[in-house]
Scaffold this active site. Sequence first.
Site, mmCIF file in Angstrom:
data_model
loop_
_atom_site.group_PDB
_atom_site.id
_atom_site.type_symbol
_atom_site.label_atom_id
_atom_site.label_comp_id
_atom_site.label_asym_id
_atom_site.label_seq_id
_atom_site.Cartn_x
_atom_site.Cartn_y
_atom_site.Cartn_z
ATOM 1 N N HIS A 74 -2.900 53.188 20.546
ATOM 2 C CA HIS A 74 -3.984 53.630 19.664
ATOM 3 C C HIS A 74 -5.168 52.693 19.823
ATOM 4 O O HIS A 74 -5.010 51.544 20.247
ATOM 5 C CB HIS A 74 -3.517 53.672 18.208
ATOM 6 C CG HIS A 74 -2.970 52.368 17.730
ATOM 7 N ND1 HIS A 74 -1.670 51.966 18.003
ATOM 8 C CD2 HIS A 74 -3.527 51.367 17.022
ATOM 9 C CE1 HIS A 74 -1.469 50.772 17.467
ATOM 10 N NE2 HIS A 74 -2.576 50.381 16.871
ATOM 11 N N ALA A 75 -6.333 53.203 19.512
ATOM 12 C CA ALA A 75 -7.551 52.398 19.628
ATOM 13 C C ALA A 75 -8.656 53.030 18.798
ATOM 14 O O ALA A 75 -8.602 54.210 18.460
ATOM 15 C CB ALA A 75 -7.989 52.316 21.094
#
Length: 166
Positions: A74-75
């Site tokens: 995730h980012a």
Amino acid sequence: MPADCLMMTLESILPPERTLYGVTGGSKKRLLEFFSTFIAQNTPSLDSQEVFSRLIGRERLGSTGIGNGVAIPHARSPHCKTPVAGFMRLEDAIDFDAIDGEPVDLVFVLLVPEEADDAHLSLLAEVAGIMNQSGVRHQLRQADSQRALHDTLIEAIRHHQESPGD
């Protein structure tokens, strides 16, 4: 009303076309490159290099391999206006530097806006809660098509929303 006030659900940010079945992984880096290119083709505001750089940057802080063959890369992205999710079941498990040392074959990717708030963090927690259920992992590994994979995932999401903490 700002978009952030709208209820973001995992179901609403994971359309069938972003559930990928039988993906060839190769390595963590290649898989994240593949996903970055794929998501940029599906989401005009996103740039594949920028998405890849942010996902790899997050992995450098510590692997998102949560164990039991699951990773949740995730980012945050400045070009992401609302959360974007994708799910991949890999053809062959790959090394992801997971906390239990096991290879990964179930990958749930989450991109959130740069100014991610508690609602976005709760999406991540929800993904982890769903993917921590051995029955869900088993069903996802048994799915024999992209459609079956997506249906299984959506069913798990709905069940989790009805009875969190199961």
